[in-house]
Design a protein around this motif. Sequence first.
Motif, PDB file in Angstrom:
ATOM      1  N   UNK A   1      -7.181  13.573   5.051  1.00 16.64           N
ATOM      2  CA  UNK A   1      -6.778  14.139   3.762  1.00 16.64           C
ATOM      3  C   UNK A   1      -5.624  13.351   3.173  1.00 16.64           C
TER       4      UNK A   1
ATOM      5  N   UNK B   1      -8.729  27.203   1.565  1.00 17.29           N
ATOM      6  CA  UNK B   1      -9.021  27.201   0.133  1.00 17.29           C
ATOM      7  C   UNK B   1     -10.514  27.288  -0.124  1.00 17.29           C
TER       8      UNK B   1
ATOM      9  N   UNK C   1      -8.827  22.112  -8.693  1.00 20.04           N
ATOM     10  CA  UNK C   1      -8.988  21.807  -7.260  1.00 20.04           C
ATOM     11  C   UNK C   1      -7.621  21.559  -6.618  1.00 20.04           C
TER      12      UNK C   1
ATOM     13  N   UNK D   1      -9.941  21.852 -16.517  1.00 15.94           N
ATOM     14  CA  UNK D   1      -9.846  22.519 -15.223  1.00 15.94           C
ATOM     15  C   UNK D   1     -10.521  21.736 -14.098  1.00 15.94           C
TER      16      UNK D   1
ATOM     17  N   UNK E   1     -19.296  27.426 -11.731  1.00 21.19           N
ATOM     18  CA  UNK E   1     -17.958  27.973 -11.960  1.00 21.19           C
ATOM     19  C   UNK E   1     -17.663  28.106 -13.448  1.00 21.19           C
TER      20      UNK E   1
ATOM     21  N   UNK F   1      -5.619  25.138  -6.578  1.00 17.73           N
ATOM     22  CA  UNK F   1      -6.066  26.141  -5.614  1.00 17.73           C
ATOM     23  C   UNK F   1      -6.134  25.583  -4.195  1.00 17.73           C
ATOM     24  N   UNK F   2      -5.960  24.277  -4.047  1.00 18.21           N
ATOM     25  CA  UNK F   2      -5.999  23.687  -2.712  1.00 18.21           C
ATOM     26  C   UNK F   2      -7.396  23.369  -2.224  1.00 18.21           C
ATOM     27  N   UNK F   3      -8.421  23.688  -3.028  1.00 21.80           N
ATOM     28  CA  UNK F   3      -9.788  23.417  -2.593  1.00 21.80           C
ATOM     29  C   UNK F   3     -10.050  21.921  -2.460  1.00 21.80           C
ATOM     30  N   UNK F   4      -9.173  21.128  -3.054  1.00 20.51           N
ATOM     31  CA  UNK F   4      -9.314  19.671  -2.925  1.00 20.51           C
ATOM     32  C   UNK F   4      -9.270  19.283  -1.439  1.00 20.51           C
ATOM     33  N   UNK F   5      -8.531  20.064  -0.649  1.00 24.33           N
ATOM     34  CA  UNK F   5      -8.404  19.743   0.780  1.00 24.33           C
ATOM     35  C   UNK F   5      -9.751  19.904   1.487  1.00 24.33           C
ATOM     36  N   UNK F   6     -10.434  21.007   1.187  1.00 27.15           N
ATOM     37  CA  UNK F   6     -11.744  21.217   1.794  1.00 27.15           C
ATOM     38  C   UNK F   6     -12.732  20.165   1.283  1.00 27.15           C
ATOM     39  N   UNK F   7     -12.610  19.839   0.010  1.00 24.09           N
ATOM     40  CA  UNK F   7     -13.557  18.911  -0.615  1.00 24.09           C
ATOM     41  C   UNK F   7     -13.378  17.494  -0.080  1.00 24.09           C
ATOM     42  N   UNK F   8     -12.136  17.037  -0.015  1.00 21.35           N
ATOM     43  CA  UNK F   8     -11.904  15.646   0.354  1.00 21.35           C
ATOM     44  C   UNK F   8     -11.898  15.424   1.863  1.00 21.35           C
TER      45      UNK F   8
ATOM     46  N   UNK G   1     -22.071  22.887  -8.712  1.00 23.62           N
ATOM     47  CA  UNK G   1     -21.057  23.871  -8.387  1.00 23.62           C
ATOM     48  C   UNK G   1     -20.082  24.059  -9.551  1.00 23.62           C
TER      49      UNK G   1
ATOM     50  N   UNK H   1     -21.731  18.617  -6.465  1.00 26.56           N
ATOM     51  CA  UNK H   1     -20.446  18.911  -7.108  1.00 26.56           C
ATOM     52  C   UNK H   1     -20.667  19.316  -8.558  1.00 26.56           C
TER      53      UNK H   1
END
Lengths: 239, 316
Positions: B50, B84, A76, A71, A14, A79-86, A10, A7
């Motif tokens: 989630x 995402x 996260x 940021x 960014x 942009x909704x990337x929190x969903x993929x991450x968590x 990455x 993390x």
Amino acid sequence: MRNTTAIMNRELLSLFCSPVAYIVIAGFLLVTGVLAVFTGSFKPGAPATLRMVFEFTPYALAFIVPAIAMRTISEEYRSGTIEALMTAPVSDAQLVLGKFLASLVFYVIMIATTLVYLMLMMVYGAPDLGASLAAYIGLILVGTMFVALGVLASSLTKNQIVAWMIAAVPLLVFVWFSGWISRAAEGWWREVFRIVNISLHLDQFNRGLIDTEGVVFFLCTAAFFLFLAVKVVESRRWR
Amino acid sequence: MIDVKSLSKHYGTHHAVDGISFSIGEGEIVGFLGPNGAGKTTTLRVLTCFHPATAGSATVAGYDVFTQSEQVRAQIGYLPESVPMYPEMRVREYLHFRGKLRGMTREQRETSLRGVVERCWLGDVVDRPIGQLSKGFRQRVGLADALLHNPPVLILDEPTVGLDPSQIRETRRLIGELAQQHTVLLSSHILPEVEATCQRIIIINRGRIVASGTPEELRERVAGTSGLIVELKAAWTEIEPALRGLSGVTEVRGTPDGSWTRVALRAAGDQREAVAALAAGRGWPLRELRREIATLEDFFVKIVAGAHEAQTVPVE
């Protein structure tokens, strides 16, 4: 540990892919450069030390560090990337720690750019390297605390500007006004504002002292802010 | 593989998911079908840990989604609805990052990356920043990400949204192939989609399961009462009692069309022969006699159209 470094890497990628990183570093160099001129640190006959520059640096850091960290988590969310991450096997603490370390690494790189001033000074004089080292340690400790607060602020909102304000406002109060408040206040308030007076703690390091009270203060507040950030991220699972 | 027991998720007073239960066996492909806002994504998000459910329980591969969240997440490949991703990362970097999060070693990542890139037709874009990719390619990167660690359970939220027709066909074929090694739960609001890919369909509306079964089972249920369209040359006043007299007819509606009358009737079983015999017996000219086979589409549209109707239509 592997997740944390993944993390962190990455996040750094960014950061350095976006113009914000370079603007922040340039802005920081500009401020410290102006400080070097206005404090007369490079004047002939002035003592070969960056102490005056570093004394005023926290005032700038109170604006700049929240911008580095704002940021990290809020982006996260946005942009909704929190969903993929968590939904990957990543713990909340790993997420917060990874984001924190990335911001801290960036901060250290930013601080390291001021080594140019020190080198210039070494060309024309003989600055006290031990004292400079202590000053840098102080700056890094201050940064640890500021970055941790920035990450906490970032975990609270999906709006980066709001995150910046949540972190910058208390920092401005502590850095710019706590000396003034502790002089004006009476009783236990006075004591509280003396303890949270960041400039006062940092001053010890600038003098070349590695002050245990300062080390403990900065590291403990940083740990506290990170703990809160983990709880904030975690709370999403119980809402 | 997936077991859901009276799961509910409330947002304030809004009941997004309201006490649903279902279970999915190993190697099954199950389609989660419902109109937008039916609670599909909410359910999938609970299953992927989630967000938590308000009530009820769910297990994935034997692990509880509330208490053993990390084990569950290790078993799942999840394609979120909005796919995402970090726009500044290259596809390869992104997949490596995702592999690292799943605890894969460099060699494992390299091998499985080659595999998923080929499977999801990403060869041409693997070194391009994700931000430059079209929706279709992003969708495929998301799919590649879900497959990367070869998870036993795949949860795909609207996997074909934004793809062009040929990509949709390819993706369906891919999902079909995957079922040999994975348990797949996919959601969609498009019926033909689920009909084409899934062995079993769960239809959900307003947070409740309104029907479930194989496509054939559902079709049978729907076809229980079929409709007939008849066009006869006779007066409506004569036709109506005659048709009502036929056994099994439950509903007759007529519209005049010149000297002809167009009749729509509902009846149990196939009444075409009886209607033809009736027309011949009375000497009425007959120019159309057609059975309207109810499709799953009709059933689904009905569900979508009205919640009241939906609650009475389903599954006896």
